[in-house]
Write a protein that holds these residues in place. Structure first.
Motif, PDB file in Angstrom:
ATOM      1  N   VAL A  48     -50.931 -30.410  20.039  1.00 24.25           N
ATOM      2  CA  VAL A  48     -49.167 -30.517  19.752  1.00 24.25           C
ATOM      3  C   VAL A  48     -48.948 -31.826  19.498  1.00 24.25           C
ATOM      4  CG1 VAL A  48     -47.043 -30.265  21.064  1.00 24.25           C
ATOM      5  CG2 VAL A  48     -48.849 -28.741  21.678  1.00 24.25           C
ATOM      6  N   ALA A  60     -41.519 -27.822  21.278  1.00 21.51           N
ATOM      7  CA  ALA A  60     -42.763 -28.604  20.861  1.00 21.51           C
ATOM      8  C   ALA A  60     -43.236 -28.039  19.332  1.00 21.51           C
ATOM      9  CB  ALA A  60     -43.949 -28.645  21.899  1.00 21.51           C
ATOM     10  N   GLY A  62     -46.990 -28.005  16.702  1.00 22.27           N
ATOM     11  CA  GLY A  62     -48.404 -28.293  16.554  1.00 22.27           C
ATOM     12  C   GLY A  62     -49.050 -27.673  15.578  1.00 22.27           C
ATOM     13  N   HIS A  66     -47.935 -23.517  15.508  1.00 26.20           N
ATOM     14  CA  HIS A  66     -47.534 -23.141  16.782  1.00 26.20           C
ATOM     15  C   HIS A  66     -46.339 -23.949  17.234  1.00 26.20           C
ATOM     16  CE1 HIS A  66     -51.686 -21.809  18.144  1.00 26.20           C
ATOM     17  NE2 HIS A  66     -51.216 -20.947  17.519  1.00 26.20           N
ATOM     18  N   GLN A  79     -44.248 -18.909  23.391  1.00 26.54           N
ATOM     19  CA  GLN A  79     -44.185 -19.320  22.032  1.00 26.54           C
ATOM     20  C   GLN A  79     -43.283 -18.713  21.219  1.00 26.54           C
ATOM     21  OE1 GLN A  79     -48.242 -18.486  21.002  1.00 26.54           O
ATOM     22  NE2 GLN A  79     -48.017 -19.092  18.657  1.00 26.54           N
ATOM     23  N   ALA A 347     -47.422 -34.906  24.914  1.00 25.57           N
ATOM     24  CA  ALA A 347     -47.972 -33.757  23.769  1.00 25.57           C
ATOM     25  C   ALA A 347     -49.058 -34.680  23.044  1.00 25.57           C
ATOM     26  CB  ALA A 347     -46.934 -33.172  22.879  1.00 25.57           C
ATOM     27  N   GLY A 351     -52.758 -30.639  24.410  1.00 24.81           N
ATOM     28  CA  GLY A 351     -51.383 -29.717  24.677  1.00 24.81           C
ATOM     29  C   GLY A 351     -50.273 -30.528  25.272  1.00 24.81           C
ATOM     30  N   LEU A 352     -49.644 -29.808  26.330  1.00 24.74           N
ATOM     31  CA  LEU A 352     -48.489 -30.262  26.723  1.00 24.74           C
ATOM     32  C   LEU A 352     -48.706 -30.596  28.188  1.00 24.74           C
ATOM     33  CD1 LEU A 352     -46.258 -27.712  24.927  1.00 24.74           C
ATOM     34  CD2 LEU A 352     -45.655 -30.247  24.807  1.00 24.74           C
TER      35      LEU A 352
END
Length: 358
Positions: A48, A60, A62, A66, A79, A347, A351-352
């Motif tokens: 991300v 977010a 990425g 995504h 998502q 991020a 990922g987060l």
């Protein structure tokens, strides 16, 4: 291509050591601009690179198109529906409902429902023709202008090169007026919410066509930062982005601050602070030789900087000094955002994740 926003993470993530491979469908390469992002339960744990607030919501963006959103300060993510699968780098919401995201292949996406669904407004196949038509019209009126002749030749080359034109950041002043910036001095403005985009390459004090990494306001001033110490500020009277003198010739990846205080940050822990709208800059010693890749500002005015490895530094004196916040779970970071509840969401390559602030 020269280094872009997430190349700093490459040394920390083998996944970024090679370019993104387009999805394969029925043993054939698919056009990422025509292939919707695949839904994945692992999306929140994958690469991300951009974060934004959309009112109380976090959004977010990425890799592989995504886009995710969270309504509980980053604890859980859903998502979004995205019509492309190219890598996305940055996102901004000027209102809780209206947002824009940008990334590779010259893509610009727009959401009108707080980030739940997106549609394509622009892509790299259109960028070259838009530039060519715009500068050709100007050259038709001034056929002996050498600068315009160069602009037309450059635009023609971009048409021939195709879609590979990454946008690295996006910022909207309101629901209609916005800017997108990218590699090799790419910069466009819209005055109608992205329905039409106007190139502004001739309005930047950037003769070397250096990469533009970030466009952000601080107080009433709008800044752009990029390669080789490039810092520009918009002169609203002339509409020109004028270069400012800084004591550093390395890349700056971002700009942050609050009214009266601007900070630019980049390679090897270099951070510079200005209290006179960019007329002069003083170096802030972080005591950390790692590149600074992200920033945010809390509701109570503390300024946060985050290193490429995930160190969080906090300033309670308007950026004059920073203290390292204890953090035992370091991971590569590309973007940061303070959530509505006060927690910091980071991020990056993993990922987060949510990090409580002291």
């Amino acid at each position: 291509m020269t280094m872009i926003k997430w190349f700093l993470l490459a040394a920390l993530s083998a996944a970024m050591a090679v370019p993104f491979t387009r999805p394969v469908i029925a043993s054939e390469f698919a056009d990422v601009l025509e292939t919707p992002a695949l839904r994945s339960e692992l999306a929140a744990g994958s690469m991300v690179t951009g974060l934004a607030r959309a009112g109380e919501r976090l959004v977010a963006v990425g890799q592989r198109g995504h886009i995710l959103y969270s309504d509980d300060a980053g604890q859980h993510w859903q998502q979004a529906q995205v019509p492309v699968s190219c890598d996305l780098l940055a996102v901004h919401f000027p209102t809780p409902q209206l947002g824009w995201a940008v990334g590779h292949d010259g893509v610009v996406l727009h959401s009108s429902d707080g980030g739940e669904t997106w549609r394509r407004q622009l892509d790299g196949r259109q960028v070259g023709p838009i530039m060519l038509a715009y500068y050709q019209r100007q050259l038709d009126g001034h056929p002996d202008d050498a600068d315009l002749q160069t602009r037309v030749a450059d635009a023609q080359r971009m048409v021939e090169e195709g879609a590979d034109k990454p946008f690295l950041d996006v910022w909207f002043e309101n629901e209609r007026v916005g800017y997108i910036v990218g590699a090799f001095n790419l910069i466009f403005r819209t005055d109608d919410g992205g329905l039409r985009w106007t190139p502004l390459l001739e309005r930047t004090d950037n003769p070397g066509a250096l990469n533009l990494y970030a466009v952000r306001p601080v107080g009433d001033e709008l800044f752009i930062v990029g390669e080789q110490g490039l810092v520009m500020k918009l002169d609203r009277a002339s509409g020109l982005f004028e270069a400012l003198s800084t004591p550093y010739n390395g890349s700056f990846f971002g700009v942050t601050g609050k009214p009266g205080v601007a900070l630019v940050f980049g390679l090897r822990g270099n951070v510079f602070r200005s209290t006179d709208d960019g007329a002069s800059w003083n170096r802030i010693d972080l005591g950390l030789p790692l590149s600074i890749t992200a920033s945010s500002v809390t509701a109570d005015g503390r300024i946060l900087l985050v290193s490429q490895a995930g160190h969080v530094l906090v300033s309670s004196d308007d950026g004059a000094s920073f203290q390292l916040q204890p953090n035992t779970t370091l991971a590569p970071v590309a973007a940061a955002q303070v959530a509505s509840g006060g927690a910091l969401v980071l991020a990056g390559t993993r990922g987060l994740r949510q990090l409580p602030l002291e």
